[in-house]
Structure formats: structure tokens, C-alpha cells
Design a protein around this motif. Structure first.
Motif, PDB file in Angstrom:
ATOM      1  N   THR A  86      40.126  31.323  36.585  1.00  0.00           N
ATOM      2  CA  THR A  86      39.919  32.125  38.000  1.00  0.00           C
ATOM      3  C   THR A  86      40.914  33.016  38.107  1.00  0.00           C
ATOM      4  O   THR A  86      40.506  34.313  38.254  1.00  0.00           O
ATOM      5  CB  THR A  86      39.692  31.286  39.254  1.00  0.00           C
ATOM      6  OG1 THR A  86      38.857  30.253  39.020  1.00  0.00           O
ATOM      7  CG2 THR A  86      39.231  32.125  40.459  1.00  0.00           C
ATOM      8  N   ASP A  87      42.092  32.881  37.911  1.00  0.00           N
ATOM      9  CA  ASP A  87      43.304  33.832  38.250  1.00  0.00           C
ATOM     10  C   ASP A  87      43.223  34.696  36.977  1.00  0.00           C
ATOM     11  O   ASP A  87      43.709  35.856  37.319  1.00  0.00           O
ATOM     12  CB  ASP A  87      44.712  33.061  38.108  1.00  0.00           C
ATOM     13  CG  ASP A  87      45.088  32.071  39.134  1.00  0.00           C
ATOM     14  OD1 ASP A  87      44.462  32.340  40.319  1.00  0.00           O
ATOM     15  OD2 ASP A  87      45.672  31.188  39.047  1.00  0.00           O
ATOM     16  N   LEU A 108      40.637  37.151  37.970  1.00  0.00           N
ATOM     17  CA  LEU A 108      41.314  37.981  39.054  1.00  0.00           C
ATOM     18  C   LEU A 108      42.206  39.109  38.752  1.00  0.00           C
ATOM     19  O   LEU A 108      42.492  40.226  39.180  1.00  0.00           O
ATOM     20  CB  LEU A 108      41.912  37.231  40.201  1.00  0.00           C
ATOM     21  CG  LEU A 108      40.769  36.395  40.939  1.00  0.00           C
ATOM     22  CD1 LEU A 108      41.393  35.417  41.983  1.00  0.00           C
ATOM     23  CD2 LEU A 108      39.848  37.341  41.888  1.00  0.00           C
ATOM     24  N   TRP A 157      40.594  42.041  37.549  1.00  0.00           N
ATOM     25  CA  TRP A 157      39.905  42.795  38.631  1.00  0.00           C
ATOM     26  C   TRP A 157      40.964  43.487  39.315  1.00  0.00           C
ATOM     27  O   TRP A 157      40.944  44.704  39.423  1.00  0.00           O
ATOM     28  CB  TRP A 157      39.410  41.918  39.422  1.00  0.00           C
ATOM     29  CG  TRP A 157      39.073  42.373  40.868  1.00  0.00           C
ATOM     30  CD1 TRP A 157      39.798  42.265  42.112  1.00  0.00           C
ATOM     31  CD2 TRP A 157      38.274  43.196  41.434  1.00  0.00           C
ATOM     32  NE1 TRP A 157      39.334  43.033  43.143  1.00  0.00           N
ATOM     33  CE2 TRP A 157      38.200  43.565  42.776  1.00  0.00           C
ATOM     34  CE3 TRP A 157      37.240  43.904  40.635  1.00  0.00           C
ATOM     35  CZ2 TRP A 157      37.590  44.441  43.317  1.00  0.00           C
ATOM     36  CZ3 TRP A 157      36.388  44.850  41.398  1.00  0.00           C
ATOM     37  CH2 TRP A 157      36.642  45.177  42.738  1.00  0.00           C
ATOM     38  N   ASN A 158      42.057  42.885  39.415  1.00  0.00           N
ATOM     39  CA  ASN A 158      43.413  43.617  40.217  1.00  0.00           C
ATOM     40  C   ASN A 158      44.079  44.720  39.125  1.00  0.00           C
ATOM     41  O   ASN A 158      44.236  45.924  39.761  1.00  0.00           O
ATOM     42  CB  ASN A 158      44.632  42.758  40.421  1.00  0.00           C
ATOM     43  CG  ASN A 158      43.826  41.518  41.636  1.00  0.00           C
ATOM     44  OD1 ASN A 158      43.201  42.066  42.489  1.00  0.00           O
ATOM     45  ND2 ASN A 158      44.221  40.486  41.598  1.00  0.00           N
ATOM     46  N   GLN A 180      35.329  31.423  44.827  1.00  0.00           N
ATOM     47  CA  GLN A 180      36.801  32.140  45.150  1.00  0.00           C
ATOM     48  C   GLN A 180      36.830  33.966  44.518  1.00  0.00           C
ATOM     49  O   GLN A 180      37.335  34.463  45.183  1.00  0.00           O
ATOM     50  CB  GLN A 180      37.727  31.438  44.304  1.00  0.00           C
ATOM     51  CG  GLN A 180      39.318  31.963  44.529  1.00  0.00           C
ATOM     52  CD  GLN A 180      40.284  31.179  43.794  1.00  0.00           C
ATOM     53  OE1 GLN A 180      39.893  29.965  43.475  1.00  0.00           O
ATOM     54  NE2 GLN A 180      41.538  31.952  43.836  1.00  0.00           N
ATOM     55  N   LEU A 181      36.066  34.016  43.367  1.00  0.00           N
ATOM     56  CA  LEU A 181      35.901  35.192  42.924  1.00  0.00           C
ATOM     57  C   LEU A 181      35.249  35.854  43.958  1.00  0.00           C
ATOM     58  O   LEU A 181      35.598  37.134  44.130  1.00  0.00           O
ATOM     59  CB  LEU A 181      35.079  35.175  41.463  1.00  0.00           C
ATOM     60  CG  LEU A 181      35.958  34.957  40.301  1.00  0.00           C
ATOM     61  CD1 LEU A 181      34.958  35.197  39.066  1.00  0.00           C
ATOM     62  CD2 LEU A 181      37.106  35.825  40.189  1.00  0.00           C
ATOM     63  N   HIS A 182      34.035  35.686  44.263  1.00  0.00           N
ATOM     64  CA  HIS A 182      33.320  36.314  45.351  1.00  0.00           C
ATOM     65  C   HIS A 182      33.960  36.594  46.710  1.00  0.00           C
ATOM     66  O   HIS A 182      34.166  37.939  47.000  1.00  0.00           O
ATOM     67  CB  HIS A 182      31.849  35.567  45.483  1.00  0.00           C
ATOM     68  CG  HIS A 182      31.294  36.194  46.667  1.00  0.00           C
ATOM     69  ND1 HIS A 182      30.531  37.610  46.675  1.00  0.00           N
ATOM     70  CD2 HIS A 182      30.993  35.691  47.970  1.00  0.00           C
ATOM     71  CE1 HIS A 182      29.977  37.718  47.827  1.00  0.00           C
ATOM     72  NE2 HIS A 182      30.270  36.653  48.801  1.00  0.00           N
ATOM     73  N   GLN A 183      34.875  35.713  46.948  1.00  0.00           N
ATOM     74  CA  GLN A 183      35.282  35.871  48.310  1.00  0.00           C
ATOM     75  C   GLN A 183      36.689  36.658  48.083  1.00  0.00           C
ATOM     76  O   GLN A 183      36.799  37.605  49.053  1.00  0.00           O
ATOM     77  CB  GLN A 183      36.049  34.282  48.466  1.00  0.00           C
ATOM     78  CG  GLN A 183      34.731  33.569  49.379  1.00  0.00           C
ATOM     79  CD  GLN A 183      35.451  31.993  49.545  1.00  0.00           C
ATOM     80  OE1 GLN A 183      36.394  31.614  49.024  1.00  0.00           O
ATOM     81  NE2 GLN A 183      34.559  31.311  50.389  1.00  0.00           N
ATOM     82  N   GLN A 184      37.558  36.832  47.070  1.00  0.00           N
ATOM     83  CA  GLN A 184      38.484  37.523  46.947  1.00  0.00           C
ATOM     84  C   GLN A 184      38.092  38.943  46.517  1.00  0.00           C
ATOM     85  O   GLN A 184      38.903  39.823  46.790  1.00  0.00           O
ATOM     86  CB  GLN A 184      39.596  36.869  46.087  1.00  0.00           C
ATOM     87  CG  GLN A 184      40.178  35.617  46.608  1.00  0.00           C
ATOM     88  CD  GLN A 184      41.266  35.039  45.493  1.00  0.00           C
ATOM     89  OE1 GLN A 184      41.304  34.123  45.050  1.00  0.00           O
ATOM     90  NE2 GLN A 184      42.408  35.741  45.897  1.00  0.00           N
ATOM     91  N   THR A 185      37.241  39.368  45.710  1.00  0.00           N
ATOM     92  CA  THR A 185      36.679  40.613  45.355  1.00  0.00           C
ATOM     93  C   THR A 185      35.602  41.021  46.232  1.00  0.00           C
ATOM     94  O   THR A 185      35.408  42.231  46.391  1.00  0.00           O
ATOM     95  CB  THR A 185      36.078  40.541  43.904  1.00  0.00           C
ATOM     96  OG1 THR A 185      35.087  39.863  43.916  1.00  0.00           O
ATOM     97  CG2 THR A 185      37.348  39.730  43.052  1.00  0.00           C
ATOM     98  N   GLY A 186      35.013  40.484  47.022  1.00  0.00           N
ATOM     99  CA  GLY A 186      34.064  40.767  47.850  1.00  0.00           C
ATOM    100  C   GLY A 186      32.672  41.109  46.848  1.00  0.00           C
ATOM    101  O   GLY A 186      31.812  41.753  47.650  1.00  0.00           O
TER     102      GLY A 186
END
Length: 191
Positions: free
Chosen positions: A53-54, A57, A60-61, A88-94
Motif C-alpha cells: 500500500t505504501d 501511495l 501517487w505522491n 486505505q488507497l481510496h481514503q488517502q487519495t480520494g
């Protein structure tokens, strides 16, 4: 939310590759609806670890873009049982997250228990993904989807937009080709 009527839809396709290494190469491809590649970057995940997951992310970042409308994963379990947490991906990236796999299976619970005895965190992470949904693409091929932040019907629609032929959506297919191509054949050889 995906705006299917727009010509400029961009999807972040994620796939990985490893050949007996401690780290896998995770590739992220930004692809437009017209299947033009509009960005690419990389991260690493630990083979047999719990950092997938990290790794996604980090991609993405690193891209730091606000025009990507969804993330499409080539599976939620990569790098030898390294589980991607799509919630978690959905929550952190929207962004909506769509995971696509291609083979029917009874699940990985027994494999995780066999290879990682007593690893309740890994097993719980896998079970939290829920069951995959069997879906047919407009190409006539069957795929297995998990979706977060998007309806199953819209996830299938997104796959149809980005699948030229067969069953592998282009953002995932190209990310996988690049990840595989950048790894040397000999895991002891440094490039």
C-alpha cells in the motif's frame, strides 16, 4: 467520480515485477482515455512484506497530479503475498480504486496460512478486501474485480474503456511490461 463522457479521463495503472529479489519494482503509468501514456514513475515493495500500500501511495505522491481520476491495480496481492489495502488507497487519495485479476481461484487464505503461519495481520489484511466479483468485459473476457469508491458497474465500464483487446486493461498491461523490462534477468546483477 469518473466522468466517462470526458475524453481526457486519466487512470493510474499499477503493476509490479520481481525475480527472486528482496524488493519488487512497482510501476505506475498514467494513461489517458485515448491510451496515450501521460506519466510514469516507480517505487519498491518488499517481497513477502506488508508495504505494498505504501509503495502505491509513494507512486501517487511522486506523481503529484490532480488530473488522475482512478487507480487501477493489477491485483491486490503483489510481491509474494504483500497485500494492497484498497480502502486505505481510496481514503488517502480520494480516488476510486479498481483491482483487476484474471484467474478464478478459491482465494489465498490457505496459501497465506501455509507460507506465513501465525501472521494474523497479513491474513486479516487479505480478508478485509472481501470477495472478488466475476465480471465480463465487452471483449467477451472474464475478469475478477474488487472496487472501492466506485460502483461495480462503473468499474467494469472503466475496464472496458481501457481494454483494447483480451482482458488486461492497458494501464495495467503497460505498467507490467515496463516493470518486467526494467528488472535484470540475473537478480545478483546490478544495473
Amino acid at each position: 467520480m469518473l466522468h466517462f463522457e470526458k475524453k481526457g479521463i486519466r487512470i493510474l495503472g499499477i503493476a509490479e515485477s520481481y525475480r527472486g529479489r528482496e524488493q519488487s519494482l512497482v510501476c505506475g503509468i498514467v494513461m489517458r482515455r485515448d491510451r496515450i501514456i501521460d506519466g510514469c514513475t516507480f517505487s519498491h515493495a518488499t517481497v513477502g512484506g506488508m508495504d505494498a500500500t505504501d509503495a502505491v501511495l509513494a507512486i501517487w505522491n511522486r506523481l503529484a497530479r490532480d488530473d488522475i481520476q482512478a487507480i487501477m491495480l493489477g491485483g491486490t496481492v503483489i510481491s509474494w503475498f504483500n497485500v494492497i489495502n484498497i480502502m486505505q488507497l481510496h481514503q488517502q487519495t480520494g480516488l476510486p480504486v479498481i483491482s483487476v485479476t484474471y484467474e478464478d481461484s478459491p482465494g489465498l487464505e490457505d496459501d497465506i496460512s501455509h507460507h506465513f503461519p501465525g501472521d494474523e495481520e497479513r491474513l486479516a489484511a487479505y480478508l478485509s478486501l472481501g470477495k472478488r466479483k466475476t465480471c465480463q468485459l465487452s471483449t467477451g473476457e472474464t475478469v475478477y474485480l474488487r472496487a472501492e469508491g466506485i460502483s461495480l458497474a462503473d468499474a467494469v465500464h472503466a475496464c472496458n474503456i481501457f481494454t483494447a483487446q483480451g482482458k488486461i486493461p492497458e494501464p495495467v498491461r503497460v505498467a507490467r511490461i515496463i516493470a518486467r523490462g526494467l528488472l535484470p534477468e540475473d537478480p545478483d546483477r546490478a544495473d
